[in-house]
Design a protein around this motif. Structure first.
Motif, PDB file in Angstrom:
ATOM      1  N   ILE A   8       0.509  -1.490   0.542  1.00  0.00           N
ATOM      2  CA  ILE A   8      -0.267   0.064   0.128  1.00  0.00           C
ATOM      3  C   ILE A   8       0.599   1.536  -0.411  1.00  0.00           C
ATOM      4  N   LYS A   9       0.612   2.306  -0.840  1.00  0.00           N
ATOM      5  CA  LYS A   9       1.235   3.320  -1.295  1.00  0.00           C
ATOM      6  C   LYS A   9       0.924   4.090  -0.679  1.00  0.00           C
ATOM      7  N   SER A  10      -0.033   4.471  -0.363  1.00  0.00           N
ATOM      8  CA  SER A  10      -1.055   5.739   0.384  1.00  0.00           C
ATOM      9  C   SER A  10      -2.930   5.547   0.224  1.00  0.00           C
ATOM     10  N   VAL A 188      -0.972   1.578  -5.561  1.00  0.00           N
ATOM     11  CA  VAL A 188      -0.820   1.448  -4.545  1.00  0.00           C
ATOM     12  C   VAL A 188       0.981   1.645  -4.860  1.00  0.00           C
ATOM     13  N   ASP A 189       1.860   0.191  -5.005  1.00  0.00           N
ATOM     14  CA  ASP A 189       3.625  -0.086  -5.091  1.00  0.00           C
ATOM     15  C   ASP A 189       3.649  -1.171  -6.144  1.00  0.00           C
ATOM     16  N   ASP A 200      -9.444 -10.042  -8.329  1.00  0.00           N
ATOM     17  CA  ASP A 200     -10.886 -10.953  -8.329  1.00  0.00           C
ATOM     18  C   ASP A 200     -10.971 -10.897  -6.719  1.00  0.00           C
ATOM     19  N   GLU A 201      -9.460 -11.391  -5.807  1.00  0.00           N
ATOM     20  CA  GLU A 201      -9.677 -11.369  -4.223  1.00  0.00           C
ATOM     21  C   GLU A 201      -8.534 -10.611  -3.869  1.00  0.00           C
ATOM     22  N   ILE A 202      -8.382 -10.151  -3.053  1.00  0.00           N
ATOM     23  CA  ILE A 202      -6.690  -9.160  -2.188  1.00  0.00           C
ATOM     24  C   ILE A 202      -6.553  -9.558  -1.424  1.00  0.00           C
ATOM     25  N   ASP A 285       1.736  -1.596   4.583  1.00  0.00           N
ATOM     26  CA  ASP A 285       1.101  -3.130   4.487  1.00  0.00           C
ATOM     27  C   ASP A 285       1.415  -3.766   2.760  1.00  0.00           C
ATOM     28  N   SER A 286       1.341  -5.354   3.141  1.00  0.00           N
ATOM     29  CA  SER A 286       1.799  -5.556   2.010  1.00  0.00           C
ATOM     30  C   SER A 286       0.070  -6.624   1.590  1.00  0.00           C
ATOM     31  N   ILE A 287       0.196  -6.632   0.355  1.00  0.00           N
ATOM     32  CA  ILE A 287      -1.016  -7.167  -0.258  1.00  0.00           C
ATOM     33  C   ILE A 287      -0.538  -8.362  -0.864  1.00  0.00           C
TER      34      ILE A 287
END
Length: 301
Positions: A8-10, A188-189, A200-202, A285-287
């Motif tokens: 997440i970038k922002s 996001v990054d 479709d789902e994260i 945070d990681s995605i």
């Protein structure tokens, strides 16, 4: 070269619908969107929503919330305020505690219901700024539900956001758009340009977000967010060249839509035992992408 993790970038929260957003380092996820996001709405004398489409000066209205308001389980006190500012206007302080007045007949697009009324001082402030009779109302989560379109997200709802609680985009998508515009647009990054189309789902921490459709862009981006004055056709004109339904989905009948970002909902049914646990997400945070569609032509629009 090792592929970098998605992060997440922002995070942006828009307390008042169609007014300026605020960049935050963390936000609490609720079933209707981020805490404090699109909780307030400016309405006319008939209770109908104002947006930048008809009142572009809304773009210059800034909001400020206490830093602690973005902590999970924080509750406002009598000394907690939403502070609203605009050019030529004195700051307006709106108590974050629950208002005592209720406005009936508030409407936004297809929805009509009641909302909390923020009172005469707020009404005068917005009326003076816009030059026409206006009021500020707050969404009442206790009595009202504003469903998202059931054909895309049955059982989900939002506050005063357009249709869905969340919109996810990537920095690379914004960068790609900016490189072919005559003027830079915005924010996001570590994602390929428009890679979010296929999500479709994260999963972010304990939270699973479900993609529902590509986000169809309205004319709102054509309002210059620095001046509050409608610009020409950008960025819609540029988006039409490579992000229109005609280009992305040539096998389908075009409807003149352009797409940027992915609309999403929080799937609390599968998030850590019915949504219990950490509901805060933070910048950095990681995605994890749990499921993807194979091509953008399969995406719901």
């Amino acid at each position: 070269m090792e592929e970098q993790a998605l992060k997440i970038k922002s995070i942006f929260i828009y307390p008042i619908k169609s007014c300026r957003g605020i960049s935050v380092s963390q936000a609490t996820v609720t079933q209707t969107g981020f805490q404090w996001d699109r909780y307030w709405l400016v309405v006319n004398y008939k209770g109908r929503a104002y947006t930048q489409k008809v009142e572009p000066k809304l773009a210059l209205i800034e909001s400020e919330l206490p830093k602690e308001a973005f902590l999970e389980d924080w509750k406002p006190t009598k000394n907690s305020f939403l502070v609203v500012r605009a050019p030529g206007m004195r700051p307006l302080k709106i108590p974050l505690t629950k208002p005592s007045s209720v406005a009936e007949g508030v409407s936004m697009w297809e929805w009509t219901g009641s909302a909390f009324d923020e009172g005469e001082e707020a009404a005068k402030w917005f009326s003076d700024y816009l030059g026409k009779q206006s009021r500020l109302v707050r969404f009442n989560n206790e009595t009202e539900t504003r469903p998202s379109p059931p054909e895309y997200a049955a059982g989900y709802s939002t506050t005063f956001a357009n249709t869905f609680p969340f919109m996810v985009s990537s920095q690379a998508s914004l960068d790609k758009l900016n490189t072919i515009l005559t003027e830079p647009v915005i924010l996001v990054d570590n994602c390929d340009p428009f890679g979010e189309d296929l999500w479709d789902e994260i999963k972010i921490n304990d939270l699973v977000l479900q993609g529902v459709r590509l986000c169809s862009r309205c004319k709102l981006p054509t309002v210059n967010q620095e001046t509050g004055v409608p610009d020409a056709a950008e960025p819609i004109e540029t988006l039409m060249k490579f992000r229109s339904d005609k280009v992305l989905m040539p096998h389908k009948k075009p409807h003149g839509k352009v797409f940027f970002g992915k609309d999403m909902v929080w799937n609390w049914n599968i998030t850590n035992n019915q949504g219990k646990g950490n509901k805060t997400i933070k910048v950095g945070d990681s995605i994890s992408v749990l499921r993807m569609i194979s091509s953008v032509s399969e995406a719901a629009v």
